[in-house]
Design a protein around this motif. Sequence first.
Motif, PDB file in Angstrom:
ATOM      1  N   GLY A 215      -5.859 -10.965   0.511  1.00  0.00           N
ATOM      2  CA  GLY A 215      -6.330  -9.903  -0.371  1.00  0.00           C
ATOM      3  C   GLY A 215      -6.611 -10.425  -1.772  1.00  0.00           C
ATOM      4  O   GLY A 215      -7.613 -10.061  -2.401  1.00  0.00           O
ATOM      5  N   HIS A 216      -5.729 -11.287  -2.253  1.00  0.00           N
ATOM      6  CA  HIS A 216      -5.908 -11.919  -3.564  1.00  0.00           C
ATOM      7  C   HIS A 216      -7.183 -12.751  -3.597  1.00  0.00           C
ATOM      8  O   HIS A 216      -7.963 -12.681  -4.549  1.00  0.00           O
ATOM      9  CB  HIS A 216      -4.680 -12.783  -3.861  1.00  0.00           C
ATOM     10  CG  HIS A 216      -4.911 -13.904  -4.801  1.00  0.00           C
ATOM     11  ND1 HIS A 216      -4.971 -13.739  -6.174  1.00  0.00           N
ATOM     12  CD2 HIS A 216      -5.100 -15.243  -4.579  1.00  0.00           C
ATOM     13  CE1 HIS A 216      -5.171 -14.908  -6.749  1.00  0.00           C
ATOM     14  NE2 HIS A 216      -5.262 -15.831  -5.812  1.00  0.00           N
TER      15      HIS A 216
ATOM     16  N   THR B 233       2.732  -6.270  -8.377  1.00  0.00           N
ATOM     17  CA  THR B 233       2.448  -5.759  -9.723  1.00  0.00           C
ATOM     18  C   THR B 233       1.116  -6.264 -10.257  1.00  0.00           C
ATOM     19  O   THR B 233       0.284  -5.490 -10.745  1.00  0.00           O
ATOM     20  CB  THR B 233       3.578  -6.146 -10.694  1.00  0.00           C
ATOM     21  OG1 THR B 233       4.822  -5.604 -10.221  1.00  0.00           O
ATOM     22  CG2 THR B 233       3.302  -5.619 -12.090  1.00  0.00           C
ATOM     23  N   VAL B 234       0.897  -7.579 -10.174  1.00  0.00           N
ATOM     24  CA  VAL B 234      -0.353  -8.113 -10.732  1.00  0.00           C
ATOM     25  C   VAL B 234      -1.551  -7.754  -9.865  1.00  0.00           C
ATOM     26  O   VAL B 234      -2.668  -7.583 -10.383  1.00  0.00           O
ATOM     27  CB  VAL B 234      -0.268  -9.645 -10.960  1.00  0.00           C
ATOM     28  CG1 VAL B 234       0.776  -9.978 -12.006  1.00  0.00           C
ATOM     29  CG2 VAL B 234       0.023 -10.390  -9.681  1.00  0.00           C
ATOM     30  N   LEU B 235      -1.353  -7.602  -8.552  1.00  0.00           N
ATOM     31  CA  LEU B 235      -2.452  -7.142  -7.696  1.00  0.00           C
ATOM     32  C   LEU B 235      -2.903  -5.744  -8.119  1.00  0.00           C
ATOM     33  O   LEU B 235      -4.108  -5.454  -8.172  1.00  0.00           O
ATOM     34  CB  LEU B 235      -2.016  -7.132  -6.227  1.00  0.00           C
ATOM     35  CG  LEU B 235      -2.036  -8.464  -5.482  1.00  0.00           C
ATOM     36  CD1 LEU B 235      -1.295  -8.342  -4.156  1.00  0.00           C
ATOM     37  CD2 LEU B 235      -3.460  -8.955  -5.252  1.00  0.00           C
TER      38      LEU B 235
ATOM     39  N   SER C  21      -4.888  -6.031 -11.505  1.00  0.00           N
ATOM     40  CA  SER C  21      -6.230  -6.601 -11.366  1.00  0.00           C
ATOM     41  C   SER C  21      -7.154  -5.660 -10.604  1.00  0.00           C
ATOM     42  O   SER C  21      -8.350  -5.564 -10.909  1.00  0.00           O
ATOM     43  CB  SER C  21      -6.165  -7.967 -10.668  1.00  0.00           C
ATOM     44  OG  SER C  21      -5.746  -7.839  -9.322  1.00  0.00           O
ATOM     45  N   GLY C  22      -6.594  -4.946  -9.609  1.00  0.00           N
ATOM     46  CA  GLY C  22      -7.408  -3.990  -8.870  1.00  0.00           C
ATOM     47  C   GLY C  22      -7.938  -2.880  -9.762  1.00  0.00           C
ATOM     48  O   GLY C  22      -9.103  -2.467  -9.643  1.00  0.00           O
ATOM     49  N   ILE C  23      -7.104  -2.390 -10.678  1.00  0.00           N
ATOM     50  CA  ILE C  23      -7.537  -1.363 -11.631  1.00  0.00           C
ATOM     51  C   ILE C  23      -8.667  -1.901 -12.508  1.00  0.00           C
ATOM     52  O   ILE C  23      -9.658  -1.208 -12.784  1.00  0.00           O
ATOM     53  CB  ILE C  23      -6.347  -0.892 -12.486  1.00  0.00           C
ATOM     54  CG1 ILE C  23      -5.357  -0.106 -11.619  1.00  0.00           C
ATOM     55  CG2 ILE C  23      -6.823  -0.038 -13.662  1.00  0.00           C
ATOM     56  CD1 ILE C  23      -4.048   0.197 -12.304  1.00  0.00           C
TER      57      ILE C  23
ATOM     58  N   PRO D 219      -6.948  -6.312  -3.516  1.00  0.00           N
ATOM     59  CA  PRO D 219      -5.636  -5.947  -4.060  1.00  0.00           C
ATOM     60  C   PRO D 219      -4.920  -4.859  -3.263  1.00  0.00           C
ATOM     61  O   PRO D 219      -3.700  -4.932  -3.071  1.00  0.00           O
ATOM     62  CB  PRO D 219      -5.978  -5.472  -5.473  1.00  0.00           C
ATOM     63  CG  PRO D 219      -7.200  -6.240  -5.840  1.00  0.00           C
ATOM     64  CD  PRO D 219      -7.981  -6.338  -4.566  1.00  0.00           C
ATOM     65  N   ILE D 220      -5.647  -3.864  -2.782  1.00  0.00           N
ATOM     66  CA  ILE D 220      -5.002  -2.805  -1.995  1.00  0.00           C
ATOM     67  C   ILE D 220      -4.378  -3.390  -0.726  1.00  0.00           C
ATOM     68  O   ILE D 220      -3.219  -3.118  -0.391  1.00  0.00           O
ATOM     69  CB  ILE D 220      -6.023  -1.694  -1.638  1.00  0.00           C
ATOM     70  CG1 ILE D 220      -6.442  -0.944  -2.901  1.00  0.00           C
ATOM     71  CG2 ILE D 220      -5.438  -0.736  -0.609  1.00  0.00           C
ATOM     72  CD1 ILE D 220      -7.572   0.047  -2.677  1.00  0.00           C
TER      73      ILE D 220
END
Length: 403
Positions: free
Chosen positions: A218-219, A283-285, A288-290, A379-380
Amino acid sequence: MSLVSIKTRSLMLLCLSQIAVLSLWFSASAVAPTLAREFSLPGDVIALMSSAVQAGFVVGCIISAGFGLADRTDPRLLYALCAIAGALANTAFIYLEPGTTLSILMRLATGAVIAGVYPVGMKIAMSWAKGDAGWLVGMLVGSLMIGSASPHLIAYFGDVNWRAVLWATSMISALGGLTVMLVAIGPNFAKSPKFELSKAITAFTDRPIRLANYGYFGHMWEVYAMWAWIGLYLAASFEAAGLDDANRWASLMAFVTIAAGAPVSMIGGRLADRFGRTLMTSTVLAMSGICSLLAGPLFGGPVLVVCLLAVIWGATVSPDSAQFSTAVGELSKPENRGTMLTMQTAIGFSLALVSVQLMPHWIDLVGWHWAFTPLVAGPIFGIVSMLSLRRLPQSRQLAGGRR
């Protein structure tokens, strides 16, 4: 000189070397706006120049792991030779017409030899690990980010002369390759477990390892597409906002954006070692997704707002990378570790290749206002996977446990 002093000196030199050599990765992407304008290159060809490096890296990693190249010789020598070979391939690109088959093959060759630099550098760094594996890997990944970002900075000072940028990155890479010969190998150095195709299926049959891999996939769906296209996005946004010399300022901001992940990677490594990899990566995913969702609506908006978003995105899109690799290493049996990490790298970079290559077609279809929206799927997917891993008892094998 004490062992601590040797460790500190060696890791500093290794990081500087990685920054220098990994400038090759995005050397062509950094001058993509100039190449597109000068040679009338369509978006899919620009994407292919970036994707070719990733495809070469996947092939190089599999070949290196399959033949155990880092174990058959001094890894510093392999690293140095690959760095110099990468510099030569990057230089050859200058004398070819961008977009031709031969120029793409040079980018492919550049990626293939980087497989003898980045993973080998990580192996050398890990030879010094003593309860700080997450931090060490984070430090190396941070070096990758600064190195990947550096061509954008060279483009800014070089007034976007694409040949000068490639010349500079080639010279820096060769120097970085020579620098690694001054690095000492730590007391924990050992032969890497060999890649065994018969064990590769464990990457998907072992649930904890599968979930850690899914987080990484995902990343990877997001990070390289963002890195490859952020410069063009910023240039188009700045131009739409009426900023003079938009391409030049976009080069500077692309450097700041990608490099912003470096300090956060090191800090994130410390936090993951202490509080848990599943919590840190989730948390960081999410952050970054936002950012990937906000990039479209903010396109062409106030320059300072767009720059702030870009820096926050750059700071959160990449620091989790090191922790996914460390997690798979911690969850794997020692005899399977090499195969698991090779599988993770190969599949992850293959996914990144797909997302990078699809971006220009999506942009042509919907424009920059919705350009990065599909990236949020990564990210999701990663968050769901890592939170699922967090609930398993095997997550206690990770540094920091499930906290």
